[in-house]
Design an enzyme around this catalytic site. Structure first.
Site, PDB file in Angstrom:
ATOM      1  N   ARG A 166       3.153  28.532   7.640  1.00 51.96           N
ATOM      2  CA  ARG A 166       2.978  27.681   6.472  1.00 51.96           C
ATOM      3  C   ARG A 166       4.053  27.925   5.419  1.00 51.96           C
ATOM      4  O   ARG A 166       3.778  28.359   4.299  1.00 51.96           O
ATOM      5  CB  ARG A 166       1.592  27.867   5.863  1.00 51.96           C
ATOM      6  CG  ARG A 166       0.497  27.648   6.856  1.00 51.96           C
ATOM      7  CD  ARG A 166      -0.837  27.446   6.209  1.00 51.96           C
ATOM      8  NE  ARG A 166      -0.999  26.084   5.791  1.00 51.96           N
ATOM      9  CZ  ARG A 166      -2.186  25.534   5.518  1.00 51.96           C
ATOM     10  NH1 ARG A 166      -3.263  26.234   5.604  1.00 51.96           N
ATOM     11  NH2 ARG A 166      -2.268  24.280   5.145  1.00 51.96           N
ATOM     12  N   PRO A 167       5.320  27.650   5.753  1.00 51.75           N
ATOM     13  CA  PRO A 167       6.400  27.876   4.795  1.00 51.75           C
ATOM     14  C   PRO A 167       6.357  26.881   3.635  1.00 51.75           C
ATOM     15  O   PRO A 167       5.643  25.875   3.709  1.00 51.75           O
ATOM     16  CB  PRO A 167       7.649  27.638   5.636  1.00 51.75           C
ATOM     17  CG  PRO A 167       7.225  26.773   6.766  1.00 51.75           C
ATOM     18  CD  PRO A 167       5.766  27.033   6.997  1.00 51.75           C
ATOM     19  N   ASP A 211       9.468  25.935   2.185  1.00 47.17           N
ATOM     20  CA  ASP A 211      10.880  25.584   1.991  1.00 47.17           C
ATOM     21  C   ASP A 211      11.078  24.119   1.578  1.00 47.17           C
ATOM     22  O   ASP A 211      11.909  23.815   0.715  1.00 47.17           O
ATOM     23  CB  ASP A 211      11.687  25.888   3.272  1.00 47.17           C
ATOM     24  CG  ASP A 211      11.099  25.216   4.508  1.00 47.17           C
ATOM     25  OD1 ASP A 211       9.873  25.282   4.679  1.00 47.17           O
ATOM     26  OD2 ASP A 211      11.861  24.612   5.276  1.00 47.17           O
ATOM     27  N   LEU A 212      10.289  23.201   2.151  1.00 43.76           N
ATOM     28  CA  LEU A 212      10.465  21.781   1.818  1.00 43.76           C
ATOM     29  C   LEU A 212      10.051  21.490   0.375  1.00 43.76           C
ATOM     30  O   LEU A 212      10.651  20.646  -0.295  1.00 43.76           O
ATOM     31  CB  LEU A 212       9.662  20.890   2.775  1.00 43.76           C
ATOM     32  CG  LEU A 212      10.033  20.993   4.259  1.00 43.76           C
ATOM     33  CD1 LEU A 212       9.086  20.166   5.105  1.00 43.76           C
ATOM     34  CD2 LEU A 212      11.463  20.530   4.479  1.00 43.76           C
ATOM     35  N   ARG A 242      -3.909  28.462  -1.042  1.00 45.95           N
ATOM     36  CA  ARG A 242      -2.561  28.006  -0.766  1.00 45.95           C
ATOM     37  C   ARG A 242      -2.165  26.818  -1.641  1.00 45.95           C
ATOM     38  O   ARG A 242      -1.020  26.668  -2.052  1.00 45.95           O
ATOM     39  CB  ARG A 242      -2.450  27.607   0.706  1.00 45.95           C
ATOM     40  CG  ARG A 242      -1.052  27.212   1.067  1.00 45.95           C
ATOM     41  CD  ARG A 242      -0.938  26.697   2.467  1.00 45.95           C
ATOM     42  NE  ARG A 242       0.142  25.730   2.537  1.00 45.95           N
ATOM     43  CZ  ARG A 242       1.419  26.043   2.632  1.00 45.95           C
ATOM     44  NH1 ARG A 242       1.794  27.298   2.690  1.00 45.95           N
ATOM     45  NH2 ARG A 242       2.348  25.115   2.662  1.00 45.95           N
ATOM     46  N   CYS A 249      -5.708  29.500   4.252  1.00 48.20           N
ATOM     47  CA  CYS A 249      -6.056  29.805   5.637  1.00 48.20           C
ATOM     48  C   CYS A 249      -4.897  30.489   6.341  1.00 48.20           C
ATOM     49  O   CYS A 249      -3.756  30.062   6.209  1.00 48.20           O
ATOM     50  CB  CYS A 249      -6.345  28.518   6.388  1.00 48.20           C
ATOM     51  SG  CYS A 249      -8.069  28.102   6.433  1.00 48.20           S
ATOM     52  N   ARG A 262     -15.023  27.436   1.628  1.00 49.15           N
ATOM     53  CA  ARG A 262     -13.801  26.937   0.982  1.00 49.15           C
ATOM     54  C   ARG A 262     -13.725  25.419   1.011  1.00 49.15           C
ATOM     55  O   ARG A 262     -13.133  24.812   0.118  1.00 49.15           O
ATOM     56  CB  ARG A 262     -12.556  27.490   1.690  1.00 49.15           C
ATOM     57  CG  ARG A 262     -12.244  28.954   1.389  1.00 49.15           C
ATOM     58  CD  ARG A 262     -10.882  29.326   1.940  1.00 49.15           C
ATOM     59  NE  ARG A 262     -10.021  28.168   1.832  1.00 49.15           N
ATOM     60  CZ  ARG A 262      -9.199  27.718   2.786  1.00 49.15           C
ATOM     61  NH1 ARG A 262      -9.115  28.355   3.919  1.00 49.15           N
ATOM     62  NH2 ARG A 262      -8.464  26.650   2.597  1.00 49.15           N
ATOM     63  N   ASP A 279      -6.817  19.252  11.213  1.00 51.88           N
ATOM     64  CA  ASP A 279      -8.034  19.796  10.601  1.00 51.88           C
ATOM     65  C   ASP A 279      -9.302  19.466  11.397  1.00 51.88           C
ATOM     66  O   ASP A 279     -10.389  19.940  11.053  1.00 51.88           O
ATOM     67  CB  ASP A 279      -8.183  19.284   9.160  1.00 51.88           C
ATOM     68  CG  ASP A 279      -7.188  19.948   8.223  1.00 51.88           C
ATOM     69  OD1 ASP A 279      -6.530  20.921   8.629  1.00 51.88           O
ATOM     70  OD2 ASP A 279      -7.060  19.484   7.067  1.00 51.88           O
ATOM     71  N   LYS A 315     -11.646  17.294  -0.246  1.00 56.32           N
ATOM     72  CA  LYS A 315     -10.998  18.539  -0.707  1.00 56.32           C
ATOM     73  C   LYS A 315      -9.506  18.324  -0.895  1.00 56.32           C
ATOM     74  O   LYS A 315      -8.942  18.695  -1.920  1.00 56.32           O
ATOM     75  CB  LYS A 315     -11.254  19.641   0.329  1.00 56.32           C
ATOM     76  CG  LYS A 315     -10.360  20.858   0.182  1.00 56.32           C
ATOM     77  CD  LYS A 315     -10.726  21.942   1.156  1.00 56.32           C
ATOM     78  CE  LYS A 315      -9.808  22.140   2.328  1.00 56.32           C
ATOM     79  NZ  LYS A 315      -8.416  22.487   2.039  1.00 56.32           N
ATOM     80  N   ASN A 316      -8.872  17.717   0.105  1.00 59.75           N
ATOM     81  CA  ASN A 316      -7.407  17.629   0.061  1.00 59.75           C
ATOM     82  C   ASN A 316      -6.892  16.555  -0.892  1.00 59.75           C
ATOM     83  O   ASN A 316      -5.685  16.450  -1.102  1.00 59.75           O
ATOM     84  CB  ASN A 316      -6.844  17.413   1.468  1.00 59.75           C
ATOM     85  CG  ASN A 316      -6.986  18.670   2.309  1.00 59.75           C
ATOM     86  OD1 ASN A 316      -7.364  19.726   1.792  1.00 59.75           O
ATOM     87  ND2 ASN A 316      -6.687  18.577   3.592  1.00 59.75           N
TER      88      ASN A 316
HETATM   89  C1  UD1 Z   1      -2.184  19.980   4.231  1.00 57.82           C
HETATM   90  C2  UD1 Z   1      -3.689  20.120   4.157  1.00 57.82           C
HETATM   91  C3  UD1 Z   1      -4.218  20.837   5.394  1.00 57.82           C
HETATM   92  C4  UD1 Z   1      -3.743  20.123   6.654  1.00 57.82           C
HETATM   93  C5  UD1 Z   1      -2.239  19.893   6.623  1.00 57.82           C
HETATM   94  C6  UD1 Z   1      -1.734  19.025   7.763  1.00 57.82           C
HETATM   95  C7  UD1 Z   1      -4.134  20.284   1.782  1.00 57.82           C
HETATM   96  C8  UD1 Z   1      -4.630  21.118   0.662  1.00 57.82           C
HETATM   97  N1  UD1 Z   1      -4.045  20.892   2.970  1.00 57.82           N
HETATM   98  O1  UD1 Z   1      -1.643  21.292   4.275  1.00 57.82           O
HETATM   99  O2  UD1 Z   1      -5.644  20.829   5.336  1.00 57.82           O
HETATM  100  O3  UD1 Z   1      -4.054  20.917   7.774  1.00 57.82           O
HETATM  101  O4  UD1 Z   1      -1.852  19.237   5.397  1.00 57.82           O
HETATM  102  O5  UD1 Z   1      -2.374  17.802   7.754  1.00 57.82           O
HETATM  103  O6  UD1 Z   1      -3.900  19.093   1.631  1.00 57.82           O
HETATM  104  N2  UD1 Z   1       6.133  22.775   6.697  1.00 57.82           N
HETATM  105  C9  UD1 Z   1       7.386  23.331   6.627  1.00 57.82           C
HETATM  106  N3  UD1 Z   1       7.915  23.589   5.401  1.00 57.82           N
HETATM  107  C10 UD1 Z   1       7.261  23.304   4.243  1.00 57.82           C
HETATM  108  C11 UD1 Z   1       5.983  22.723   4.320  1.00 57.82           C
HETATM  109  C12 UD1 Z   1       5.451  22.474   5.569  1.00 57.82           C
HETATM  110  O7  UD1 Z   1       8.018  23.605   7.652  1.00 57.82           O
HETATM  111  O8  UD1 Z   1       7.796  23.548   3.149  1.00 57.82           O
HETATM  112  C13 UD1 Z   1       5.534  22.499   8.037  1.00 57.82           C
HETATM  113  C14 UD1 Z   1       4.277  23.341   8.284  1.00 57.82           C
HETATM  114  O9  UD1 Z   1       4.591  24.596   8.826  1.00 57.82           O
HETATM  115  C15 UD1 Z   1       3.514  22.475   9.268  1.00 57.82           C
HETATM  116  C16 UD1 Z   1       3.879  21.056   8.849  1.00 57.82           C
HETATM  117  O10 UD1 Z   1       5.046  21.172   8.036  1.00 57.82           O
HETATM  118  O11 UD1 Z   1       3.972  22.691  10.586  1.00 57.82           O
HETATM  119  C17 UD1 Z   1       2.790  20.342   8.105  1.00 57.82           C
HETATM  120  O12 UD1 Z   1       2.407  21.100   6.977  1.00 57.82           O
HETATM  121  P1  UD1 Z   1       1.959  20.396   5.631  1.00 57.82           P
HETATM  122  O13 UD1 Z   1       1.799  18.936   5.867  1.00 57.82           O
HETATM  123  O14 UD1 Z   1       2.854  20.825   4.536  1.00 57.82           O
HETATM  124  O15 UD1 Z   1       0.521  21.031   5.396  1.00 57.82           O
HETATM  125  P2  UD1 Z   1      -0.088  21.515   4.026  1.00 57.82           P
HETATM  126  O16 UD1 Z   1       0.354  20.618   2.911  1.00 57.82           O
HETATM  127  O17 UD1 Z   1       0.096  22.977   3.891  1.00 57.82           O
END
Ligand code: UD1
Length: 418
Positions: A121-122, A124-125, A92, A116, A397, A305, A22-23
């Site tokens: 789940r910000p 900002d990055l 998302r 989910c 999903r 996950d 999926k990812n």
């Molecule tokens: C992806 C996966 C999800 C998995 C997660 C962590 C997909 C579609 N989803 O989600 O299944 O659980 O990786 O392995 O691939 N963060 C920030 N700012 C940002 C982005 C992230 O602070 O802009 C933080 C998040 O709050 C979290 C951490 O970074 O604590 C990791 O998140 P991230 O790796 O971005 O997860 P996703 O890409 O949303």
């Protein structure tokens, strides 16, 4: 809304195929916007997240058709840079489209993404990275609006190795002018898979998996045929279910290396595991020992996950465990449901303290998110008596033919539409 009815207690025996990840597939689908040629995704998973991504692509003007198990995307007619709120809220990963849509149209408008409900789940990055490539970003009543004259390469240092931000920046940078270097990039196997896919289309990306990704912008990308990697989380979910229920299962078309952190813990628990090329066999015929502590970490650490599934397993092991969730702050929503089935768990902040009980008892429980839902199904299969798992749309999903595969292994599980 569909639900599962499960009569627990059967051991699991047999062999199943693992779906493509999926990812991997979600960012790959987003990347199809970068070319006018057709892309064939071989063995696309039959899951709602992928279907929702296809719906969004269709709204952008792309054409998508299934040929057997393959999904063919033709983006030559894409003419819309706006991702509607009703679809963005369901998925998302729609946020990955920012990078590719801005690359194609120099404009993108997307409602704040959904997915989910597992914490803040910000994004900002993602946005800071895109700004470094020359994108101007503003917010208009719940929408992120991006504009740029042209994208240019740059050096980007991520504060934390976010999977989604790394992928989004890769998608924006592949056709930017000059070189982009992403430092502290995520190292998940799905990032390497995206690199493999983009290079298959003619991009020049290297370093994925190492923590530094280097992207030399190219003018044009072409179509390709691509088989994504196996789903390591689906693989892990079935292995943990078999560890909980007992029996012996084989999972085929998987990759043991990508789940070595889980295999290590399952061996520590007392499971017998054999690896043979792309197959893993797990055997367990006794009550397992608990592992003392498990902490979720970015790859190659223990995946968030699989946190819910391994916690459910710890609930019926001999001894005590502490499970620490470091990535998403509200990823323990399934805990009150497991308690209904007899689990002894206390959650304090990011830690779940588990004291092993003899076994689960059947109950009616609600799936609140994708992985928590899968953990509840495994618990119900291992439980004594009958359970109902409600609101299984969350599970759909990410798991294609979930109950079918479990039935193939001997699980007594049926889907009921209510
Ligand atoms: C992806 C996966 C999800 C998995 C997660 C962590 C997909 C579609 N989803 O989600 O299944 O659980 O990786 O392995 O691939 N963060 C920030 N700012 C940002 C982005 C992230 O602070 O802009 C933080 C998040 O709050 C979290 C951490 O970074 O604590 C990791 O998140 P991230 O790796 O971005 O997860 P996703 O890409 O949303």
């Amino acid at each position: 809304m569909d639900k599962y009815i499960i009569n627990g207690g059967n051991k699991l025996y047999g062999s199943i195929d693992i779906q493509t990840a999926k990812n991997s597939v979600l960012p790959i689908l987003a990347a199809t916007v970068l070319t006018d040629d057709k892309v064939r995704i071989i063995n696309a998973p039959n899951i709602t997240d992928a279907k929702n991504m296809v719906k969004i692509l269709s709204r952008l003007g792309c054409k998508a058709v299934f040929e057997g198990n393959d999904l063919i995307i033709d983006s030559s007619f894409a003419d819309n840079h706006e991702i509607p709120s009703e679809l963005a809220h369901e998925l998302r990963s729609s946020v990955f489209l920012l990078g590719s849509v801005i690359s194609r149209f120099h404009m993108a408008k997307i409602a704040y993404p959904g997915g989910c409900d597992i914490g803040l789940r910000p994004v900002d990055l993602h946005l800071t990275g895109l700004k470094r490539l020359g994108v101007e970003i503003s917010e208009e009543s719940g929408y992120i609006v991006c504009k740029c004259d042209k994208l240019h390469g740059n050096e980007i240092m991520l504060d934390c190795p976010s999977v989604g931000a790394t992928e989004n920046i890769m998608l924006a940078a592949v056709k930017a002018e000059g070189v982009t270097i992403i430092k502290n990039s995520a190292r998940e196997p799905e990032i390497e898979d995206l690199q493999r896919f983009l290079n298959c289309m003619g991009a020049k990306v290297r370093g994925a998996g190492s923590g530094t990704i280097i992207i030399e912008g190219v003018k044009k990308l072409s179509g390709c045929e691509f088989l994504p990697i196996p789903d390591r989380i689906e693989s892990g979910t079935f292995l943990v279910a078999a560890a909980m229920c007992g029996g012996e299962i084989e999972i085929k078309h998987t990759c043991a290396e990508n789940i070595s952190s889980l295999l290590h813990k399952l061996r520590e628990n007392g499971c017998k595991i054999r690896i043979n090329n792309d197959k893993i066999v797990l055997e367990n015929n006794r009550r397992l020992m608990s592992v003392k502590s498990i902490e979720t970490q970015p790859y190659p650490g223990f995946p968030t996950d699989l946190q819910a599934q391994i916690t459910a397993l710890c609930c019926i092991c001999r001894g005590q465990s502490i499970i620490t969730e470091n990535l998403f702050e509200t990823r323990f929503k399934y805990v009150p449901e497991l308690r209904r089935m007899g689990a002894d768990i206390t959650v304090i902040n990011r830690n779940a303290f588990v004291r092993g009980v003899d076994g689960f008892k059947g109950a009616t429980v609600v799936a609140h998110d994708l992985r928590g839902g899968a953990a509840l199904v495994s618990a119900a299969l291992a439980a004594e008596g009958r359970s109902e798992v409600l609101d299984i749309s969350h599970i759909d999903r990410g798991y294609g033919s979930f109950e079918y595969k479990l039935r193939m292994l001997g699980g007594d599980i049926v889907r009921v539409t209510v």
